[in-house]
Design a protein around this motif. Structure first.
Motif, mmCIF file in Angstrom:
data_model
loop_
_atom_site.group_PDB
_atom_site.id
_atom_site.type_symbol
_atom_site.label_atom_id
_atom_site.label_comp_id
_atom_site.label_asym_id
_atom_site.label_seq_id
_atom_site.Cartn_x
_atom_site.Cartn_y
_atom_site.Cartn_z
ATOM 1 N N ASN A 53 0.826 -1.208 0.000
ATOM 2 C CA ASN A 53 0.000 0.000 0.000
ATOM 3 C C ASN A 53 0.860 1.257 0.000
ATOM 4 O OD1 ASN A 53 -2.957 -0.436 0.001
ATOM 5 N ND2 ASN A 53 -2.540 -1.712 1.784
ATOM 6 N N GLY A 54 1.986 1.223 0.732
ATOM 7 C CA GLY A 54 2.882 2.374 0.742
ATOM 8 C C GLY A 54 3.483 2.637 -0.624
ATOM 9 N N ILE A 55 3.903 1.563 -1.301
ATOM 10 C CA ILE A 55 4.461 1.716 -2.655
ATOM 11 C C ILE A 55 3.407 2.261 -3.613
ATOM 12 C CG2 ILE A 55 5.377 0.439 -4.627
ATOM 13 C CD1 ILE A 55 6.665 -1.490 -2.568
ATOM 14 N N ARG A 56 2.193 1.690 -3.519
ATOM 15 C CA ARG A 56 1.132 2.136 -4.419
ATOM 16 C C ARG A 56 0.780 3.601 -4.199
ATOM 17 N NH1 ARG A 56 -3.033 3.350 -3.076
ATOM 18 N NH2 ARG A 56 -2.908 2.212 -1.119
ATOM 19 N N ARG A 57 0.704 4.017 -2.928
ATOM 20 C CA ARG A 57 0.393 5.424 -2.641
ATOM 21 C C ARG A 57 1.441 6.360 -3.223
ATOM 22 N NH1 ARG A 57 -0.973 3.711 2.468
ATOM 23 N NH2 ARG A 57 1.052 4.382 3.263
ATOM 24 N N ALA A 58 2.720 5.922 -3.179
ATOM 25 C CA ALA A 58 3.789 6.750 -3.731
ATOM 26 C C ALA A 58 3.615 6.936 -5.232
ATOM 27 C CB ALA A 58 5.147 6.120 -3.422
ATOM 28 N N PHE A 59 3.103 5.932 -5.917
ATOM 29 C CA PHE A 59 2.885 6.008 -7.361
ATOM 30 C C PHE A 59 1.616 6.782 -7.706
ATOM 31 C CE2 PHE A 59 6.079 2.766 -7.555
ATOM 32 C CZ PHE A 59 6.568 2.762 -8.846
ATOM 33 N N THR A 60 0.533 6.525 -6.968
ATOM 34 C CA THR A 60 -0.779 7.036 -7.380
ATOM 35 C C THR A 60 -1.182 8.340 -6.710
ATOM 36 O OG1 THR A 60 -1.963 5.826 -5.635
ATOM 37 C CG2 THR A 60 -1.572 4.656 -7.717
ATOM 38 N N LYS A 61 -0.595 8.625 -5.527
ATOM 39 C CA LYS A 61 -0.973 9.823 -4.759
ATOM 40 C C LYS A 61 -2.474 9.826 -4.431
ATOM 41 C CE LYS A 61 3.220 11.265 -5.758
ATOM 42 N NZ LYS A 61 4.322 11.112 -4.782
ATOM 43 N N ASP A 62 -3.055 8.641 -4.220
ATOM 44 C CA ASP A 62 -4.499 8.592 -3.959
ATOM 45 C C ASP A 62 -4.855 8.776 -2.488
ATOM 46 O OD1 ASP A 62 -3.835 6.158 -2.817
ATOM 47 O OD2 ASP A 62 -4.858 4.923 -4.304
ATOM 48 N N GLY A 63 -3.854 8.718 -1.588
ATOM 49 C CA GLY A 63 -4.101 8.939 -0.177
ATOM 50 C C GLY A 63 -4.825 7.810 0.535
ATOM 51 N N MET A 64 -5.007 6.681 -0.123
ATOM 52 C CA MET A 64 -5.747 5.562 0.459
ATOM 53 C C MET A 64 -4.802 4.637 1.235
ATOM 54 S SD MET A 64 -9.027 5.877 -0.408
ATOM 55 C CE MET A 64 -8.759 7.613 0.018
ATOM 56 N N ASP A 65 -5.222 4.208 2.416
ATOM 57 C CA ASP A 65 -4.393 3.366 3.269
ATOM 58 C C ASP A 65 -4.557 1.873 3.019
ATOM 59 O OD1 ASP A 65 -3.328 5.568 4.764
ATOM 60 O OD2 ASP A 65 -5.245 5.701 5.815
ATOM 61 N N ASP A 66 -5.670 1.466 2.386
ATOM 62 C CA ASP A 66 -5.980 0.035 2.321
ATOM 63 C C ASP A 66 -6.833 -0.262 1.086
ATOM 64 O OD1 ASP A 66 -6.327 -2.633 2.947
ATOM 65 O OD2 ASP A 66 -7.784 -2.272 4.538
ATOM 66 N N THR A 67 -6.254 -0.112 -0.096
ATOM 67 C CA THR A 67 -7.060 -0.339 -1.306
ATOM 68 C C THR A 67 -7.423 -1.810 -1.480
ATOM 69 O OG1 THR A 67 -5.083 -0.570 -2.694
ATOM 70 C CG2 THR A 67 -6.055 1.628 -2.509
ATOM 71 N N GLY A 68 -6.749 -2.693 -0.741
ATOM 72 C CA GLY A 68 -7.077 -4.111 -0.823
ATOM 73 C C GLY A 68 -8.280 -4.502 0.010
ATOM 74 N N CYS A 69 -8.844 -3.564 0.757
ATOM 75 C CA CYS A 69 -10.011 -3.899 1.577
ATOM 76 C C CYS A 69 -11.160 -4.360 0.688
ATOM 77 C CB CYS A 69 -10.455 -2.687 2.399
ATOM 78 S SG CYS A 69 -11.919 -3.001 3.409
ATOM 79 N N PRO A 70 -11.679 -5.563 0.923
ATOM 80 C CA PRO A 70 -12.731 -6.108 0.053
ATOM 81 C C PRO A 70 -14.127 -5.640 0.443
ATOM 82 C CG PRO A 70 -12.118 -7.740 1.658
ATOM 83 C CD PRO A 70 -11.245 -6.536 1.937
ATOM 84 N N LEU A 71 -14.274 -4.340 0.649
ATOM 85 C CA LEU A 71 -15.583 -3.770 0.923
ATOM 86 C C LEU A 71 -15.601 -2.366 0.324
ATOM 87 C CD1 LEU A 71 -18.122 -4.818 2.590
ATOM 88 C CD2 LEU A 71 -17.492 -3.053 4.238
ATOM 89 N N LYS A 72 -16.351 -2.203 -0.754
ATOM 90 C CA LYS A 72 -16.363 -0.941 -1.479
ATOM 91 C C LYS A 72 -17.762 -0.661 -2.011
ATOM 92 C CE LYS A 72 -11.545 -0.970 -3.111
ATOM 93 N NZ LYS A 72 -11.070 -2.063 -2.238
ATOM 94 N N VAL A 73 -18.074 0.637 -2.174
ATOM 95 C CA VAL A 73 -19.265 1.074 -2.880
ATOM 96 C C VAL A 73 -18.829 2.103 -3.913
ATOM 97 C CG1 VAL A 73 -21.480 2.260 -2.727
ATOM 98 C CG2 VAL A 73 -20.813 0.670 -0.919
ATOM 99 N N ILE A 74 -19.311 1.955 -5.141
ATOM 100 C CA ILE A 74 -18.901 2.826 -6.232
ATOM 101 C C ILE A 74 -20.116 3.177 -7.085
ATOM 102 C CG2 ILE A 74 -18.303 0.808 -7.662
ATOM 103 C CD1 ILE A 74 -16.067 2.477 -8.897
ATOM 104 N N ARG A 75 -20.142 4.376 -7.586
ATOM 105 C CA ARG A 75 -21.198 4.757 -8.527
ATOM 106 C C ARG A 75 -20.971 3.991 -9.826
ATOM 107 N NH1 ARG A 75 -24.615 8.293 -6.998
ATOM 108 N NH2 ARG A 75 -24.184 9.603 -5.174
ATOM 109 N N THR A 76 -22.020 3.319 -10.279
ATOM 110 C CA THR A 76 -21.874 2.378 -11.389
ATOM 111 C C THR A 76 -21.421 3.059 -12.677
ATOM 112 O OG1 THR A 76 -23.586 1.005 -10.377
ATOM 113 C CG2 THR A 76 -23.048 0.543 -12.668
ATOM 114 N N ASP A 77 -21.850 4.298 -12.922
ATOM 115 C CA ASP A 77 -21.413 4.961 -14.150
ATOM 116 C C ASP A 77 -19.904 5.194 -14.141
ATOM 117 O OD1 ASP A 77 -21.739 6.807 -12.095
ATOM 118 O OD2 ASP A 77 -22.389 8.435 -13.414
ATOM 119 N N TYR A 78 -19.332 5.484 -12.979
ATOM 120 C CA TYR A 78 -17.875 5.598 -12.873
ATOM 121 C C TYR A 78 -17.219 4.229 -13.060
ATOM 122 C CZ TYR A 78 -17.847 10.445 -11.166
ATOM 123 O OH TYR A 78 -17.969 11.817 -11.058
ATOM 124 N N ALA A 79 -17.796 3.211 -12.435
ATOM 125 C CA ALA A 79 -17.228 1.863 -12.511
ATOM 126 C C ALA A 79 -17.145 1.372 -13.951
ATOM 127 C CB ALA A 79 -18.063 0.900 -11.675
#
Length: 237
Positions: A138-164
């Motif tokens: 996650n630290g490596i990924r944040r350095a590349f993406t600058k998304d500020g997310m701590d745990d993108t592997g968390c298997p619980l998400k909600v997303i607007r379908t048009d964006y998805a």
């Protein structure tokens, strides 16, 4: 049925978990703040998962499935879920239920002004090696993406379908969903959720695809970011 929310459940050799998935998701449907349905995506399982999925769907009107002809991986299963979702909102949870379906309501509470709300596992119940490798990745990924997310592997998400549906998915990109939403100028948020030990079945990710694989995917993401096409229509006539 005027459904508002589709929950994607990728499945690969999870026969020991599926009856519990049915019980907990059926219970969640009675608690959800949105009219909700469930979509299993069977990623070419070689055990009895498909047989169980079909039985579950016969018993539950709000449960549906897509079956792959062969195993294509988690990113492909998530993409298929996005492709087949016909509701305004789409969620995602793993079949091992190391996160709680009830916590979808925590994410839905914040989706109004956001394109994606993701859980962050506040007290992970995994092994030391798994936790540390995920933390490093996650630290490596944040350095590349600058998304500020701590745990993108968390298997619980909600997303607007048009964006998805606009995300150009490739293998491994499920770890970069927040970053891909940022490319669309969407707002993202992380919310603490509960985490539990896996009690049945086997984990599908080892050291390679939890740490070294994502490092290689970071370079694919940078290429995607440079090439990504994004536009906003100002006027039509």
């Amino acid at each position: 049925m005027n459904y508002e929310f589709t929950i994607i459940i990728p499945v690969y050799n999870e026969e020991d978990n599926l009856e519990r998935v049915e019980k907990e998701l059926a219970h969640y449907l009675t608690l959800s703040t949105k009219k909700t349905k469930v979509l299993f995506v069977n990623d070419g399982s070689k055990d009895k998962s498909q047989e169980l999925i079909e039985t579950i769907c016969e018993r539950n009107e709000a449960f549906h499935y897509v079956q792959f002809a062969q195993n294509r991986g988690l990113s492909a299963a998530i993409k298929a879920g996005f492709d087949h979702s016909d509701t305004e909102l789409t969620g995602y949870i793993d079949a091992d239920l190391q996160t709680a379906p009830e916590d979808f309501n925590l994410l839905l509470e914040h989706i109004g002004e956001h394109a994606l709300v993701t859980g962050v596992r506040a007290d992970r119940k995994d092994s030391f090696v798994k936790n540390m490798s995920s933390k490093i990745a996650n630290g490596i990924r944040r350095a590349f993406t600058k998304d500020g997310m701590d745990d993108t592997g968390c298997p619980l998400k909600v997303i607007r379908t048009d964006y998805a549906k606009r995300i150009p998915m490739f293998k491994g990109l499920h770890r970069f969903l927040p970053a891909m939403i940022l490319l669309q100028n969407g707002k993202i948020l992380q919310v603490p959720v509960r985490h539990f030990p896996r009690i049945a079945g086997q984990a599908k990710f080892g050291l390679w695809n939890r740490l070294l694989g994502p490092l290689m995917d970071c370079f694919a993401y940078l290429w995607m970011k440079r090439k990504y096409i994004n536009y906003e229509v100002a006027k039509k006539g």
